[in-house]
Design a protein around this motif. Structure first.
Motif, PDB file in Angstrom:
ATOM      1  N   VAL A   1      17.901  -2.170  -7.215  1.00 11.54           N
ATOM      2  CA  VAL A   1      16.668  -2.753  -7.870  1.00 11.54           C
ATOM      3  C   VAL A   1      17.226  -3.465  -8.853  1.00 11.54           C
ATOM      4  CG1 VAL A   1      14.836  -2.044  -9.489  1.00 11.54           C
ATOM      5  CG2 VAL A   1      15.387  -0.515  -7.501  1.00 11.54           C
TER       6      VAL A   1
ATOM      7  N   GLU B   1      10.845  -9.001   8.009  1.00 13.82           N
ATOM      8  CA  GLU B   1      11.621  -7.635   8.927  1.00 13.82           C
ATOM      9  C   GLU B   1      12.208  -8.466  10.350  1.00 13.82           C
ATOM     10  OE1 GLU B   1      10.423  -3.766   8.684  1.00 13.82           O
ATOM     11  OE2 GLU B   1      10.091  -4.037   6.245  1.00 13.82           O
TER      12      GLU B   1
ATOM     13  N   TRP C   1       0.079  -1.173  -7.415  1.00 13.47           N
ATOM     14  CA  TRP C   1      -1.329  -1.486  -7.987  1.00 13.47           C
ATOM     15  C   TRP C   1      -1.855  -0.514  -8.920  1.00 13.47           C
ATOM     16  CZ3 TRP C   1      -6.038   0.435  -6.690  1.00 13.47           C
ATOM     17  CH2 TRP C   1      -6.139   1.639  -5.623  1.00 13.47           C
ATOM     18  N   THR C   2      -1.601   0.812  -8.533  1.00 18.18           N
ATOM     19  CA  THR C   2      -2.163   1.894  -9.171  1.00 18.18           C
ATOM     20  C   THR C   2      -1.498   2.059 -10.529  1.00 18.18           C
ATOM     21  OG1 THR C   2      -0.718   3.462  -8.129  1.00 18.18           O
ATOM     22  CG2 THR C   2      -2.982   3.564  -7.380  1.00 18.18           C
TER      23      THR C   2
ATOM     24  N   GLU D   1       0.737  -1.193   0.031  1.00 18.66           N
ATOM     25  CA  GLU D   1      -0.041   0.086   0.153  1.00 18.66           C
ATOM     26  C   GLU D   1       0.905   1.379   0.060  1.00 18.66           C
ATOM     27  OE1 GLU D   1      -2.002   1.393   3.263  1.00 18.66           O
ATOM     28  OE2 GLU D   1      -3.573   2.175   2.309  1.00 18.66           O
ATOM     29  N   ASP D   2       1.925   1.184   0.734  1.00 17.26           N
ATOM     30  CA  ASP D   2       2.887   2.316   0.953  1.00 17.26           C
ATOM     31  C   ASP D   2       3.815   2.191  -0.326  1.00 17.26           C
ATOM     32  OD1 ASP D   2       4.773   4.234   1.628  1.00 17.26           O
ATOM     33  OD2 ASP D   2       4.146   4.017   3.846  1.00 17.26           O
ATOM     34  N   PRO D   3       3.772   3.319  -1.165  1.00 13.96           N
ATOM     35  CA  PRO D   3       4.541   3.419  -2.497  1.00 13.96           C
ATOM     36  C   PRO D   3       5.942   3.529  -2.167  1.00 13.96           C
ATOM     37  CG  PRO D   3       3.199   5.558  -2.014  1.00 13.96           C
ATOM     38  CD  PRO D   3       3.020   4.631  -1.073  1.00 13.96           C
ATOM     39  N   LEU D   4       6.104   4.038  -0.792  1.00 16.88           N
ATOM     40  CA  LEU D   4       7.796   4.121  -0.518  1.00 16.88           C
ATOM     41  C   LEU D   4       8.451   2.859  -0.015  1.00 16.88           C
ATOM     42  CD1 LEU D   4       7.517   7.756   0.958  1.00 16.88           C
ATOM     43  CD2 LEU D   4       8.168   7.229  -1.065  1.00 16.88           C
ATOM     44  N   LEU D   5       7.641   1.839   0.412  1.00 16.61           N
ATOM     45  CA  LEU D   5       8.446   0.948   0.961  1.00 16.61           C
ATOM     46  C   LEU D   5       9.405   0.173   0.236  1.00 16.61           C
ATOM     47  CD1 LEU D   5       5.527  -0.805   3.350  1.00 16.61           C
ATOM     48  CD2 LEU D   5       7.810   0.125   4.060  1.00 16.61           C
TER      49      LEU D   5
ATOM     50  N   ARG E   1      18.498  -2.000  -1.175  1.00 13.23           N
ATOM     51  CA  ARG E   1      17.801  -0.969  -1.897  1.00 13.23           C
ATOM     52  C   ARG E   1      18.208  -1.283  -3.432  1.00 13.23           C
ATOM     53  NH1 ARG E   1      17.806   4.526   1.858  1.00 13.23           N
ATOM     54  NH2 ARG E   1      16.612   5.179   0.157  1.00 13.23           N
TER      55      ARG E   1
ATOM     56  N   ARG F   1       6.022  -8.780   4.625  1.00 13.62           N
ATOM     57  CA  ARG F   1       7.107  -7.635   4.764  1.00 13.62           C
ATOM     58  C   ARG F   1       7.418  -8.039   6.375  1.00 13.62           C
ATOM     59  NH1 ARG F   1       9.779  -3.325   1.907  1.00 13.62           N
ATOM     60  NH2 ARG F   1      10.588  -2.651   3.890  1.00 13.62           N
TER      61      ARG F   1
ATOM     62  N   TRP G   1      -2.159  -5.946  -0.096  1.00 17.85           N
ATOM     63  CA  TRP G   1      -1.822  -5.502  -1.235  1.00 17.85           C
ATOM     64  C   TRP G   1      -1.383  -6.896  -2.323  1.00 17.85           C
ATOM     65  CZ3 TRP G   1      -4.073  -1.133  -2.966  1.00 17.85           C
ATOM     66  CH2 TRP G   1      -4.698  -0.416  -1.892  1.00 17.85           C
TER      67      TRP G   1
ATOM     68  N   ALA H   1      11.085   1.058  -2.150  1.00 17.05           N
ATOM     69  CA  ALA H   1      12.519   1.665  -2.511  1.00 17.05           C
ATOM     70  C   ALA H   1      13.214   1.806  -1.067  1.00 17.05           C
ATOM     71  CB  ALA H   1      12.167   3.053  -2.871  1.00 17.05           C
ATOM     72  N   SER H   2      12.572   1.854   0.008  1.00 19.37           N
ATOM     73  CA  SER H   2      13.418   2.077   1.116  1.00 19.37           C
ATOM     74  C   SER H   2      13.861   0.680   1.518  1.00 19.37           C
ATOM     75  CB  SER H   2      12.434   2.283   2.401  1.00 19.37           C
ATOM     76  OG  SER H   2      11.632   1.224   2.780  1.00 19.37           O
TER      77      SER H   2
END
Lengths: 150, 295
Positions: free
Chosen positions: B135, B125, B55-56, B37-41, B133, B121, B98, B43-44
């Protein structure tokens, strides 16, 4: 079109100028890394419900204190360790609005969430972050109306 | 895998453990996919070798309210280097909410070798497993998909109406406040809202996250799930079920639970959900607390 407080407008402009989605994520993650949790002098766990951000599933909380010079200081907590976006949003709000007069935070509007996170944000997440912005604004408005009553 | 087998699911083969995933990080026949859901996760920090499916951006049609078509799915799969024979393993935040949603969309295109990493996750974790990080890039494939098949696992409003008239069970997976109609939507955010609050008449209310252990994001064992959906809510193991929420993402988690973990014969996700039903002229709406199904 909304008018944003100067510092916030700068941050939004910087973020919006980044076209590469990954690079944009990096910048937002840097904000999340800067996130500072509410100090124990302001609030301790369990945090009171009235400070909980509505609709935010990252369990975010907001507090405000007025500094002696009349400016406001905002404090945040994000209980979900994976709430990276919530932390980034909190850090941006703290950086741009803390230390400013109440009128500054009172003029923000939830649409900044979409300006900052763009289309990469889910509706549910957007709603939570907008809830955080809305709560900051409402807290600031209390001080604006108090000032105007004096 | 043994821990998952012990949980007594109808189709335990759709789940893999965090340990299994760590052992298959370099498996060329496995593609690990993070969906959050969190778009930053992502990349973090993510599981080494994992690709990101958003998803979007990746799963939704960018113009109309619908999912991607065959061609876009083929492009997505080719871009992340997947072939039809490869096993895809989804994981993500929020108890794999998600991840289940992405899994569901992948099933519209019948990618059979799909699994969920139990615990997502959070468990990964908590166990201190590696995150990076970096890719990854994979050689592009030429994935060929069948046409999208909405008939088996997706429900549209007319079908929900028929289901309702036939007295078949619906599971509303939203919060009790959304279900009763107490909470309509947040003022000022019409995209999130509906003109009417409440639920589809007869729907039982089981908030989606009740199926997960909050401590580590894993699915609850089958016995615990049966207690919730069968004993408490009165669903029967042979029921045809439709699950819904607000836009169909939370309900894909419940869809996964009912279909694969409890083995219900036919489960569909009504992705129009409350943002459609609560705005439909003339659609029947019930307010207030619900009750379990009887008989």
């Amino acid at each position: 079109m909304s008018v944003y407080p100067e510092k916030l407008a700068e941050i939004i402009e910087d973020i919006q100028s980044i076209t590469d989605p990954y690079e944009k994520s990096e910048v937002l993650i840097e904000y999340a890394d800067q996130f500072r949790e509410v100090p124990e002098t302001v609030a301790r766990r369990p945090f009171p419900e009235e400070h909980r951000v509505p609709f935010c599933e990252s369990d975010a909380y907001v507090w405000v204190r007025q500094n002696p010079d009349g400016t406001l200081q905002f404090y945040f907590a994000v209980e979900n360790p994976q709430g990276i976006s919530a932390k980034a949003m909190a850090a941006i709000l703290d950086e741009s609005l803390s230390g400013q007069p109440p009128e500054v935070a009172a003029q923000i509007s939830p649409d900044i969430v979409l300006k900052i996170f763009g289309q990469n944000i889910s509706m549910g997440k957007g709603q939570g972050l907008m809830g955080m912005v809305g709560m900051v604004k409402n807290l600031a408005l209390r001080y604006v109306s108090e000032d105007s009553r004096k | 895998m043994s821990d998952i087998l012990k949980k007594g699911y109808a189709h335990s083969e759709v789940l893999v453990s965090t340990e299994w995933v760590e052992q298959h990080i370099n498996d060329p026949n496995v593609r690990i996919i993070e969906s959050n859901e969190d778009p930053l996760l992502y990349a973090s920090g993510h599981i080494p070798g994992a690709v990101h499916v958003d998803w979007t951006a990746d799963l939704n049609d960018q113009v109309r309210r619908d999912y991607i078509q065959k061609e876009q799915f083929e492009e997505l799969m080719s871009r992340i280097g997947v072939t039809p024979d490869m096993t895809v393993v989804f994981y993500g935040d929020k108890n794999n909410w998600w991840a289940c949603y992405a899994f569901w969309v992948f099933q519209l295109f019948q990618h059979k070798n799909a699994k969920i990493m139990d615990g997502g996750r959070l468990k990964w974790e908590k166990e201190g497993r590696p995150l990076t990080r970096e890719v990854p890039t994979y050689p592009r494939t030429e994935y060929r998909a069948p046409e999208r098949d909405d008939s088996q696992i997706r429900a549209f409003r007319e079908q929900v109406m028929e289901h309702l008239k036939a007295g078949r069970p619906l599971v509303d997976v939203r919060s009790p406040e959304e279900y009763t109609g107490e909470r309509l939507h947040m003022e000022g955010y019409p995209n999130e809202g509906a003109l009417r609050g409440g639920h589809i008449p007869g729907a039982v209310n089981v908030p989606w996250s009740r199926a997960a252990n909050p401590d580590d994001g894993t699915f609850k064992p089958a016995d615990d799930l049966r207690k919730i959906y069968l004993e408490e809510q009165g669903l029967r193991p042979d029921d045809e079920v439709i699950a819904y929420c607000r836009i169909g993402e939370r309900s894909s988690h419940t869809w996964f639970v009912l279909k694969y973990l409890l083995g219900f014969p036919k489960v569909r996700n009504y992705d129009g959900s409350w943002t459609e039903w609560g705005n439909l002229v003339g659609a029947p709406v019930e307010k207030g607390p619900g009750k379990p199904r009887s008989g």
